[in-house]
Design a protein around this motif. Structure first.
Motif, short mmCIF file in Angstrom:
data_model
loop_
_atom_site.label_atom_id
_atom_site.label_comp_id
_atom_site.label_asym_id
_atom_site.label_seq_id
_atom_site.Cartn_x
_atom_site.Cartn_y
_atom_site.Cartn_z
N GLN A 1 0.82 -1.20 0.00
CA GLN A 1 0.00 0.00 0.00
C GLN A 1 0.86 1.26 0.00
O GLN A 1 1.88 1.35 0.66
N SER A 2 0.42 2.26 -0.75
CA SER A 2 1.14 3.53 -0.86
C SER A 2 1.08 4.29 0.46
O SER A 2 0.08 4.28 1.16
N TRP A 3 2.15 5.02 0.78
CA TRP A 3 2.21 5.82 1.99
C TRP A 3 1.59 7.20 1.76
O TRP A 3 1.35 7.94 2.70
N ALA A 4 1.38 7.57 0.51
CA ALA A 4 0.90 8.91 0.17
C ALA A 4 -0.38 9.33 0.88
O ALA A 4 -0.49 10.47 1.32
N PRO A 5 -1.39 8.46 1.03
CA PRO A 5 -2.63 8.90 1.68
C PRO A 5 -2.50 9.24 3.16
O PRO A 5 -3.37 9.89 3.72
N ILE A 6 -1.41 8.85 3.78
CA ILE A 6 -1.25 9.06 5.23
C ILE A 6 -1.32 10.54 5.57
O ILE A 6 -2.04 10.95 6.48
N ARG A 7 -0.58 11.36 4.86
CA ARG A 7 -0.50 12.78 5.23
C ARG A 7 -1.81 13.54 5.02
O ARG A 7 -2.01 14.59 5.62
N SER A 8 -2.71 13.02 4.18
CA SER A 8 -3.98 13.71 3.96
C SER A 8 -5.13 13.05 4.73
O SER A 8 -6.28 13.40 4.54
N THR A 9 -4.80 12.14 5.63
CA THR A 9 -5.82 11.47 6.43
C THR A 9 -6.30 12.40 7.54
O THR A 9 -5.51 13.10 8.16
N VAL A 10 -7.60 12.37 7.80
CA VAL A 10 -8.19 13.20 8.85
C VAL A 10 -7.52 12.88 10.19
O VAL A 10 -7.39 11.72 10.56
N GLY A 11 -7.08 13.91 10.91
CA GLY A 11 -6.46 13.75 12.22
C GLY A 11 -4.95 13.62 12.19
O GLY A 11 -4.31 13.71 13.22
N VAL A 12 -4.37 13.40 11.03
CA VAL A 12 -2.92 13.21 10.91
C VAL A 12 -2.24 14.53 10.59
O VAL A 12 -2.68 15.26 9.70
N CYS A 13 -1.16 14.84 11.31
CA CYS A 13 -0.32 16.00 10.97
C CYS A 13 0.76 15.56 9.99
O CYS A 13 0.91 16.13 8.93
N ARG A 14 1.52 14.52 10.42
CA ARG A 14 2.64 14.09 9.58
C ARG A 14 3.18 12.76 10.07
O ARG A 14 2.88 12.32 11.17
N LEU A 15 3.99 12.14 9.23
CA LEU A 15 4.76 10.97 9.61
C LEU A 15 6.05 11.49 10.23
O LEU A 15 6.72 12.35 9.65
N VAL A 16 6.38 11.05 11.44
CA VAL A 16 7.58 11.54 12.12
C VAL A 16 8.81 11.10 11.34
O VAL A 16 8.96 9.92 11.01
N SER A 17 9.65 12.07 11.01
CA SER A 17 10.83 11.81 10.18
C SER A 17 12.05 12.53 10.73
O SER A 17 11.92 13.53 11.44
N PHE A 18 13.21 12.04 10.36
CA PHE A 18 14.47 12.71 10.61
C PHE A 18 14.98 13.12 9.24
O PHE A 18 15.44 12.29 8.47
N GLY A 19 14.82 14.40 8.93
CA GLY A 19 15.12 14.86 7.57
C GLY A 19 14.06 14.32 6.63
O GLY A 19 12.87 14.51 6.85
N GLN A 20 14.49 13.60 5.61
CA GLN A 20 13.56 12.99 4.65
C GLN A 20 13.28 11.52 4.95
O GLN A 20 12.51 10.89 4.26
N THR A 21 13.91 10.99 6.00
CA THR A 21 13.78 9.57 6.32
C THR A 21 12.80 9.36 7.47
O THR A 21 13.02 9.86 8.57
N PRO A 22 11.71 8.62 7.22
CA PRO A 22 10.76 8.32 8.32
C PRO A 22 11.47 7.56 9.44
O PRO A 22 12.30 6.69 9.18
#
Length: 178
Positions: free
Chosen positions: A79-100
């Motif tokens: 499954q693609s990770w792209a829909p995560i950031r536009s999901t209701v209630g989600v701010c972001r995927l915690v990352s260090f720089g560009q790496t989750p």
């Protein structure tokens, strides 16, 4: 571009746990929407006493406010990770720089085990806490919290005329001293 590493073991793609940063008090909403999209999520909860409408109530609240664990696979066929950031209630995927940021599987397994085994309640007041009485006739006096009785009242120890006196009152009538 997000770079991810994954391990393929006999045709099976290993997935890893990651951390989602949610909007304020939106952990359960984000979890429900992500699970509806087919993602595996884990929200560790604890039972805690809260002062609501003048009474102590036991409520379930997140162990880590504003954070939610999600299991993701780095396989290109998953499954693609792209829909995560536009999901209701989600701010972001915690990352260090560009790496989750990956979360150790053993940590999540331990949290799940503890969540299943935990039956206790995190108390709002603990015996020995310093509190200030807000209700008359003792308003403004400091006291020591003793216990909650079975009738929804609390017992505090007040120093009156150089003598310690136990007084029962409503939990709404006291506040913790910081």
């Amino acid at each position: 571009m997000i770079r991810c590493w994954f391990v393929r073991v006999q045709g099976f793609v290993m997935s890893s746990w990651y951390l989602i940063h949610t909007k304020i008090r939106q952990e359960r909403v984000a979890q429900a929407h992500l699970e509806r999209q087919g993602f595996e999520c884990f929200l560790p909860l604890i039972q805690a006493e809260k002062l609501r409408r003048g009474a102590l109530q036991v409520v379930q609240e997140p162990l880590f406010p504003r954070y939610l664990f999600i299991r993701l696979s780095a396989d290109s066929q998953s499954q693609s990770w792209a829909p995560i950031r536009s999901t209701v209630g989600v701010c972001r995927l915690v990352s260090f720089g560009q790496t989750p940021a990956k979360v150790n599987d053993a940590l999540v397994a331990d949290l799940r085990k503890r969540a299943d085994a935990t039956e206790g309640v995190l108390p709002y007041f603990a015996p020995g806490d310093r509190v200030v009485v807000m209700d008359q006739p003792f308003a403004g006096l400091e006291a020591i919290y003793q216990m909650t009785d079975g009738e929804g009242r609390v017992t505090v120890l007040l120093n009156l005329l150089s003598k310690d006196v136990k007084v029962a009152m409503s939990p709404a009538g006291i506040r913790k001293v910081n």
